[in-house]
Design an enzyme around this catalytic site. Structure first.
Site, short mmCIF file in Angstrom:
data_model
loop_
_atom_site.label_atom_id
_atom_site.label_comp_id
_atom_site.label_asym_id
_atom_site.label_seq_id
_atom_site.Cartn_x
_atom_site.Cartn_y
_atom_site.Cartn_z
N GLU A 98 -6.19 -4.45 10.43
CA GLU A 98 -5.09 -3.29 10.61
C GLU A 98 -5.26 -2.91 12.03
OE1 GLU A 98 -2.90 -2.42 6.78
OE2 GLU A 98 -4.16 -1.15 7.12
N GLY B 57 2.09 2.30 10.76
CA GLY B 57 3.00 3.36 10.61
C GLY B 57 3.74 3.99 11.89
N ASN C 225 0.81 -1.28 -0.08
CA ASN C 225 0.04 -0.10 -0.12
C ASN C 225 0.90 1.18 -0.09
OD1 ASN C 225 -1.73 2.15 0.39
ND2 ASN C 225 -2.35 1.40 2.62
N HIS D 169 -9.70 1.61 4.52
CA HIS D 169 -8.50 1.82 5.19
C HIS D 169 -8.80 2.80 6.11
CE1 HIS D 169 -4.32 2.91 6.18
NE2 HIS D 169 -4.18 1.79 5.91
N SER E 85 2.86 -1.97 10.43
CA SER E 85 4.07 -2.10 10.79
C SER E 85 4.93 -3.55 10.65
CB SER E 85 4.51 -1.98 12.10
OG SER E 85 4.07 -0.21 12.48
P1 PGA Z 1 2.39 0.43 7.69
O1 PGA Z 1 0.98 0.47 7.19
O2 PGA Z 1 3.19 -1.07 7.24
O3 PGA Z 1 3.35 1.68 7.50
O4 PGA Z 1 2.22 0.38 9.27
C1 PGA Z 1 0.22 -0.53 6.69
C2 PGA Z 1 -1.17 0.08 6.09
O5 PGA Z 1 -1.77 1.25 6.44
O6 PGA Z 1 -1.91 -0.46 5.46
#
Ligand code: PGA
Length: 246
Positions: A164, A170, A9, A93, A208
């Site tokens: 998620e 993030g 993504n 999302h 993450s």
């Molecule tokens: P991340 O994001 O791997 O940077 O935590 C995952 C996402 O939001 O799909």
């Protein structure tokens, strides 16, 4: 055995030059022992389709309109995504739920619009930190998923689900394999009540995921791959995560 799926993504990142390098880094590392896709910003769909043509790496978008066409300035419809060869579209999302006030029903309508045109929706669900701390995780993800199940009806078995946890996106704070598996098992049980093929459905984990934690997460019974944000922007990291899934 369910075949694993790893989806990048890209969020609002990219440039012509950077995309070309990233995509050639991914295609050059094939074959993978899992399915692989990248969900890119709309303006880059065309060059992504060209770069990935002839490879088994698929592509998709990060959002879509619930409508087919019309006076919806700024929106992009599923038929348009289909014209660009999109195999997937992410819907619901947490960033869209939070920053664009997307409701459970809107997310469900988008998922339905996608399936109607043969594009597989990757439906994201997940709780915030406050909800987890209040013991509401299960109730939140079940509510989010049930809106989609009810709207899709007999087609529910065709979606991909992505768990998620918002607090893990993030932030570098990954859910432990046990925490993630526990929620995936809840989602699988909910899908079993709605879709005959629930045990063959793909439930991704996102938040993450990095090369060093991917294998243990993907090794959990009900985790069928990952939705990767930050680590999908660097070919070597993304490829390492794909290898962990294969
Ligand atoms: P991340 O994001 O791997 O940077 O935590 C995952 C996402 O939001 O799909």
């Amino acid at each position: 055995m369910r075949r694993k799926l790893v989806v990048g993504n890209w969020k609002m990142h990219g440039s012509h030059k950077g995309n070309a390098e990233l995509l050639s880094g991914i295609t050059g590392a094939r074959p993978f022992g899992c399915d692989v896709a990248v969900c890119v910003p709309f303006p880059y769909l065309s060059e992504t389709a060209v770069a990935l043509a002839g490879s088994d790496v698929r592509w998709g978008a990060q959002d879509c309109s619930a409508f087919e066409q019309g006076a919806y300035t700024g929106e992009v419809s599923v038929p348009m995504l289909a014209e660009f060869g999109c195999r997937y579209v992410i819907v619901g999302h947490s960033e869209r739920r939070a920053y664009h006030a997307e409701s459970d029903q809107l997310v469900a309508d988008k998922a339905k619009a996608a399936l109607a045109k043969g594009v597989t929706p990757i439906v994201c669900v997940g709780e915030t930190l406050a909800q987890r701390e209040a013991g509401e995780t299960e109730a939140v993800v079940k509510r989010q998923l049930s809106a989609v199940i009810h709207t899709l009806g007999h087609c529910a078995g065709e979606m991909v689900v992505a768990y998620e946890p918002v607090w893990a996106i993030g932030t570098g704070k990954v859910a432990s394999p046990e925490q993630a598996q526990a929620v995936h098992a809840v989602l699988r049980a909910q899908l079993r009540a709605a879709a005959a093929n629930a045990d063959a459905m793909t439930i991704l984990y996102g938040g993450s995921v990095k090369p060093d934690n991917a294998a243990i997460l993907f090794g959990q019974t009900d985790i069928d791959g990952g939705l990767i944000g930050g680590a999908a922007l660097k070919a070597t990291d993304f490829v390492a995560i794909c290898r962990a899934a294969g």
